[in-house]
Design an enzyme around this catalytic site. Sequence first.
Site, PDB file in Angstrom:
ATOM      1  CB  SER A 158      -0.792  -0.298   0.924  1.00 39.85           C
ATOM      2  OG  SER A 158      -2.252   0.945   1.261  1.00 39.85           O
ATOM      3  CD  GLU A 159      -0.440   4.145  -3.419  1.00 39.42           C
ATOM      4  OE1 GLU A 159      -0.524   2.946  -3.009  1.00 39.42           O
ATOM      5  OE2 GLU A 159      -1.781   4.265  -4.147  1.00 39.42           O
ATOM      6  CG  ASN A 160      -0.726   4.558   3.145  1.00 34.99           C
ATOM      7  OD1 ASN A 160      -1.052   3.360   2.107  1.00 34.99           O
ATOM      8  ND2 ASN A 160      -1.429   4.453   4.053  1.00 34.99           N
ATOM      9  CB  SER A 220       5.752   3.716   0.037  1.00 33.12           C
ATOM     10  OG  SER A 220       5.184   3.280  -0.568  1.00 33.12           O
TER      11      SER A 220
END
Lengths: 237, 237, 209, 209
Positions: free
Chosen positions: D46-48, D88
């Site tokens: 998840s890019e967060n 990330s």
Amino acid sequence: MIDRVYKKVYKSPKQALDGVLFDGMIIMSGGFGLCGLPENLILALRDTGVKNLTVISNNAGTEGQGLGLLLETRQIKKAISSYVGENKLFEKQYLSGDIELEFNPQGTLAERVRAGGAGIPAFFTATGVGTLVAENKKHESFNGKDYIMETGLVADLSIVKAWKGDKSGNLIYRKTARNFNPVMATAGKITIAEVEELCEIGELEADQIHTPGIYVDRILKGTHYSKAIENLTLSEG
Amino acid sequence: MIDRVYKKVYKSPKQALDGVLFDGMIIMSGGFGLCGLPENLILALRDTGVKNLTVISNNAGTEGQGLGLLLETRQIKKAISSYVGENKLFEKQYLSGDIELEFNPQGTLAERVRAGGAGIPAFFTATGVGTLVAENKKHESFNGKDYIMETGLVADLSIVKAWKGDKSGNLIYRKTARNFNPVMATAGKITIAEVEELCEIGELEADQIHTPGIYVDRILKGTHYSKAIENLTLSEG
Amino acid sequence: MGWNRQQMCKRASKELLDGFYVNLGIGMPTLVANYIDNTKNITLQSENGMLGMGPFPKKGKEDPDLINAGKQTITSLADSSFFSSADSFSMIRGGHIDLSILGAMQVSESGDLANWMIPGKMVKGMGGAMDLVAGVKKVLVLMDHNAKDGSPKIVRKCTLPLTGKGVVNLIITNLGVFEINDGIRVLEIAPDLNKEELINNTEADLNFI
Amino acid sequence: MGWNRQQMCKRASKELLDGFYVNLGIGMPTLVANYIDNTKNITLQSENGMLGMGPFPKKGKEDPDLINAGKQTITSLADSSFFSSADSFSMIRGGHIDLSILGAMQVSESGDLANWMIPGKMVKGMGGAMDLVAGVKKVLVLMDHNAKDGSPKIVRKCTLPLTGKGVVNLIITNLGVFEINDGIRVLEIAPDLNKEELINNTEADLNFI
């Protein structure tokens, strides 16, 4: 060897903000959506009435939450963000021309902030090549692939939120509440951190510190954490 | 939800190196001096006899220690380092023209490796402006200050050493043995990690992982750690 | 003639102000740590990846995983933190370190620094010196005023390859303290020394006002 | 006509190979997680700032500090790790993610993707989409074959502003599976559909060989 006296601890967000604000300043705020937001500092920032702010933050909050609070009071002149979808008030102020908006791809935004904190004035990325984002940006080819140049970002003030912090400013974040906070802590001329737990020196393990104290000028324990959930999603059963 | 089967664990450094080596390849090795060195992998690398290596590493080891082992067997063709002061054999091979040497400022070296791993082909830095390091490099001025352009580095293989690692490749380093290891882990087309303790999944705390498993293709528990001290310095009393 | 090494280090330690984050170079600069005023809150950075460097360990307490940039065994303190080389030099390059103290072979009157190579001799490498002088807020050179052959080290123009251009802010030698800011201003002269002796031992012009 | 959403997600899940690290976009791509073959070792990013994303939490187990990029509450797994947004996107930009699945408004025959803005309408922002399509090894677009007004979404040239140029490798729609590689090659056609219907619903040229 030394019995150190730490002068970074402030009693309240209001006191922590004292003397560092001015109209027209650039402020970075950590957080992703409503997760890992410096809630207490945003609230105190609103109450100071400082205005014409340029705010660098991944999102613009929601109505009545996060940076949404500073929209209600029209303290924000410009936002540098990657996504502002959740805020109708933002939309309204944007469409009426009351607020300026600069979209950055999320990874480019994170890297620009990291670069700013790391003394790197510019870097090249493939993100955005061939899109509106690349317009008027310097292009260069490396190994036959095109890249655009993006510049580092610094702020007059960074406000970040951590889980635990000690009196020397060392910070540890929790889960995905980490997000933009560590890089923004490095890119503020002044950085103020609010934490859920303010620890004594030595309580945090040296190998586990996410933000070394050098980046934190002022630290305070937040008293009010609403920690709103934007999009509660549950599995069945 | 899923009972995962991890295929990253290898029984020995020899097995972990199997199928990834070729003459003339570029290898990054973590470590600062003799601290945090992938000792077992270097030893195994020597025994494979792979040659004409370009080695990217902050130092060149000492005689009989670290990368010094690969100098004895003349497996290194070129070194990219910031400091090679502690190795007389290196000096000899360099002065006789047997080994090529590219000096990078330590911070530039670290950032080039980080950039390589992060998909950034080039960045600007003030480090080295006006020195030999800046020769034949692109100069650019930002806000009235001069900077030079440095490029990202990637390797065919990165070998790193961590304290603890789990079977999915998550790594935790200990104290200053961290040094170049985390960035080098990101910049190898293949990355092999050796650890002092190989843990089961779930033993490492998600907030404390320094290198996420995505960067580690192969992992093994090292059996031989000499952990030599280069410069034992004690306080009196 | 002039101050001894102890006195030089003691004088240098006065530049470490309360709240400062400081990087001390290898050699004499490392010794400055022994003279830090305990009433001040000074944090030492080691560029191999540590903030809050403590003293050398007692015998038997040495840890091979805990060394400084000079590869010496050290200790940590209660507020220490460890980080990667990339993060360490982000800290340095990004201007977060208040003061760096380094040795030098030559310093020019425009603040150019030469301390990493002598042409014709084996070059060991610049290590982190170029990053430190380019990135740290204030650069202090701590060195003998003259080379072993007596030649001046504070020069009009460095003849040795540079470590950084226009980077030195302050020089402390056995003969005095010198500020570089549009030329060299003499801030202090060692007690048993006169102006003329100082001028004779210095190639660069000195400003005594 | 063609596959329903479940079938599309199921088909997309076949592209998740053993050992893959995968980023699933907001909307239909998120649902692909429900169809992952449990015998394969797939890690979701998840890019967060998370690797090893688990399922949505059970009621009462939600944690406001644990969300995905769609701001949905999620859970972690035994091998999860958390990291900053910068780390990330270093992972994403650096080509370490094997596959990204995203929705689209338009895809061109040269792999151009448009999925972030419609001129004249309020723009919400590109979020991490531009980074994902520029950085991830393989980009899969999962979308309805036609827009709500029936117009084709696989086009000769995108008329909407681009998210990335020449970035899409594979398209899965309700009508078929399409590989982009020097033109568009039809890999699969939905069972109740013929070539002609597919051609009629597609602006771009289709290669059936």
